[in-house]
Design a protein around this motif. Structure first.
Motif, short mmCIF file in Angstrom:
data_model
loop_
_atom_site.label_atom_id
_atom_site.label_comp_id
_atom_site.label_asym_id
_atom_site.label_seq_id
_atom_site.Cartn_x
_atom_site.Cartn_y
_atom_site.Cartn_z
N VAL A 30 0.86 -1.19 0.00
CA VAL A 30 0.00 0.00 0.00
C VAL A 30 0.89 1.24 0.00
O VAL A 30 2.05 1.17 0.41
CB VAL A 30 -0.94 0.05 1.23
CG1 VAL A 30 -1.89 -1.12 1.25
CG2 VAL A 30 -0.15 0.13 2.52
N GLU A 31 0.36 2.36 -0.45
CA GLU A 31 1.07 3.63 -0.33
C GLU A 31 0.79 4.18 1.06
O GLU A 31 -0.36 4.44 1.41
CB GLU A 31 0.60 4.61 -1.40
CG GLU A 31 1.08 4.25 -2.78
CD GLU A 31 0.79 5.36 -3.78
OE1 GLU A 31 1.00 6.54 -3.43
OE2 GLU A 31 0.37 5.03 -4.89
N MET A 32 1.85 4.36 1.84
CA MET A 32 1.67 4.80 3.23
C MET A 32 1.00 6.16 3.32
O MET A 32 0.30 6.43 4.29
CB MET A 32 3.01 4.80 3.97
CG MET A 32 3.54 3.42 4.28
SD MET A 32 2.39 2.37 5.20
CE MET A 32 2.31 3.20 6.78
N ARG A 33 1.16 7.03 2.33
CA ARG A 33 0.51 8.33 2.39
C ARG A 33 -1.01 8.21 2.31
O ARG A 33 -1.73 9.16 2.58
CB ARG A 33 1.03 9.26 1.32
CG ARG A 33 0.66 8.83 -0.08
CD ARG A 33 1.16 9.80 -1.11
NE ARG A 33 0.97 9.21 -2.42
CZ ARG A 33 1.69 9.48 -3.46
NH1 ARG A 33 2.67 10.35 -3.35
NH2 ARG A 33 1.47 8.92 -4.61
N CYS A 34 -1.51 7.03 1.93
CA CYS A 34 -2.95 6.78 1.85
C CYS A 34 -3.49 6.07 3.09
O CYS A 34 -4.68 5.78 3.17
CB CYS A 34 -3.27 5.95 0.61
SG CYS A 34 -2.80 6.76 -0.92
N VAL A 35 -2.61 5.78 4.04
CA VAL A 35 -3.00 5.02 5.23
C VAL A 35 -3.21 5.97 6.40
O VAL A 35 -2.41 6.86 6.65
CB VAL A 35 -1.89 3.98 5.60
CG1 VAL A 35 -2.21 3.29 6.92
CG2 VAL A 35 -1.73 2.97 4.48
N HIS A 36 -4.32 5.78 7.11
CA HIS A 36 -4.59 6.51 8.35
C HIS A 36 -4.45 5.49 9.47
O HIS A 36 -5.28 4.59 9.60
CB HIS A 36 -6.00 7.10 8.34
CG HIS A 36 -6.48 7.52 9.69
ND1 HIS A 36 -6.02 8.65 10.31
CD2 HIS A 36 -7.36 6.94 10.54
CE1 HIS A 36 -6.61 8.76 11.49
NE2 HIS A 36 -7.42 7.74 11.65
N ALA A 37 -3.36 5.58 10.25
CA ALA A 37 -3.15 4.57 11.28
C ALA A 37 -2.54 5.16 12.54
O ALA A 37 -1.63 5.99 12.49
CB ALA A 37 -2.25 3.46 10.76
N ASP A 38 -3.07 4.73 13.65
CA ASP A 38 -2.47 4.87 14.97
C ASP A 38 -2.96 3.65 15.71
O ASP A 38 -3.79 3.73 16.62
CB ASP A 38 -2.91 6.17 15.63
CG ASP A 38 -2.16 6.44 16.93
OD1 ASP A 38 -1.27 5.63 17.29
OD2 ASP A 38 -2.46 7.45 17.60
N HIS A 39 -2.48 2.49 15.25
CA HIS A 39 -3.01 1.20 15.70
C HIS A 39 -1.90 0.23 16.07
O HIS A 39 -0.81 0.29 15.53
CB HIS A 39 -3.86 0.57 14.59
CG HIS A 39 -5.10 1.33 14.30
ND1 HIS A 39 -5.12 2.44 13.49
CD2 HIS A 39 -6.37 1.16 14.74
CE1 HIS A 39 -6.36 2.91 13.42
NE2 HIS A 39 -7.13 2.16 14.18
N THR A 40 -2.26 -0.68 16.97
CA THR A 40 -1.35 -1.74 17.39
C THR A 40 -1.73 -3.01 16.66
O THR A 40 -2.86 -3.49 16.75
CB THR A 40 -1.46 -1.98 18.91
OG1 THR A 40 -1.19 -0.75 19.59
CG2 THR A 40 -0.47 -3.03 19.37
N PHE A 41 -0.75 -3.56 15.92
CA PHE A 41 -0.92 -4.80 15.18
C PHE A 41 -0.26 -5.93 15.95
O PHE A 41 0.87 -5.77 16.42
CB PHE A 41 -0.29 -4.68 13.79
CG PHE A 41 -0.95 -3.64 12.92
CD1 PHE A 41 -1.91 -4.03 11.98
CD2 PHE A 41 -0.65 -2.31 13.05
CE1 PHE A 41 -2.53 -3.09 11.18
CE2 PHE A 41 -1.27 -1.35 12.26
CZ PHE A 41 -2.22 -1.75 11.33
N LEU A 42 -0.95 -7.05 16.09
CA LEU A 42 -0.40 -8.18 16.85
C LEU A 42 0.53 -9.02 15.98
O LEU A 42 0.26 -9.24 14.79
CB LEU A 42 -1.53 -9.04 17.41
CG LEU A 42 -2.43 -8.33 18.41
CD1 LEU A 42 -3.50 -9.29 18.94
CD2 LEU A 42 -1.64 -7.74 19.57
N LEU A 43 1.60 -9.49 16.60
CA LEU A 43 2.61 -10.32 15.96
C LEU A 43 2.67 -11.65 16.70
O LEU A 43 2.10 -11.78 17.80
CB LEU A 43 3.97 -9.61 16.01
CG LEU A 43 3.99 -8.21 15.38
CD1 LEU A 43 5.30 -7.50 15.73
CD2 LEU A 43 3.79 -8.30 13.90
N PRO A 44 3.39 -12.65 16.17
CA PRO A 44 3.44 -13.94 16.86
C PRO A 44 3.92 -13.85 18.31
O PRO A 44 3.38 -14.53 19.17
CB PRO A 44 4.40 -14.77 16.01
CG PRO A 44 4.25 -14.21 14.65
CD PRO A 44 4.04 -12.72 14.86
#
Length: 136
Positions: A30-44
């Motif tokens: 994805v193009e990061m300039r198109c992303v709205h994020a302030d989120h926590t993503f879970l990893l293994p």
């Protein structure tokens, strides 16, 4: 595959939600300039290093790869940041950059379904994050 739901003040609610079919699904390019994020993503979070992110700039070929053994990564695109001018008139503000912050889950002590962030007396805290920079 999952991220933490937050309330209006960005505090985790305790719900773990699937990424599939959301605008936050960054598992595909994805193009990061198109992303709205302030989120926590879970990893293994199983104590071994796992690929966490790969970012490239097609114009310059610059690349960043991140691996970590932390259970989460916070992705922040600065949407709440006011525009300001910096050195040589450079404009800083929303979506002019982003952060990949490897970490434990925020507010984990208040959510027993989150991976533990507790460090007991006598225990040693050790996590790894590897940052690889290069040209593609």
């Amino acid at each position: 595959d999952e991220y933490l739901e937050t309330d209006a003040e960005k505090i985790p609610t305790g719900r773990i939600l699937p990424l599939k079919d959301t605008t936050l699904d960054l598992r595909r390019p994805v193009e990061m300039r198109c992303v709205h994020a302030d989120h926590t993503f879970l990893l293994p979070g199983d104590g071994t290093l796992h690929p966490t992110g790969r970012v490239m700039d097609p114009a310059s070929g610059r690349m960043l790869e991140v691996e970590t053994d932390y259970p989460a990564v916070q992705v922040y695109t600065a949407d709440g940041m006011a525009e300001t001018r910096g050195k040589a008139g450079t404009v800083y503000g929303p979506r002019r950059g982003f952060c990949l912050e490897t970490q434990c889950c925020p507010d984990a002590p208040n959510h027993p379904n989150f991976p533990s962030a507790l460090l007991r007396a006598g225990e040693t805290f050790f996590h790894q994050t590897v940052w690889r920079f290069g040209i593609t």
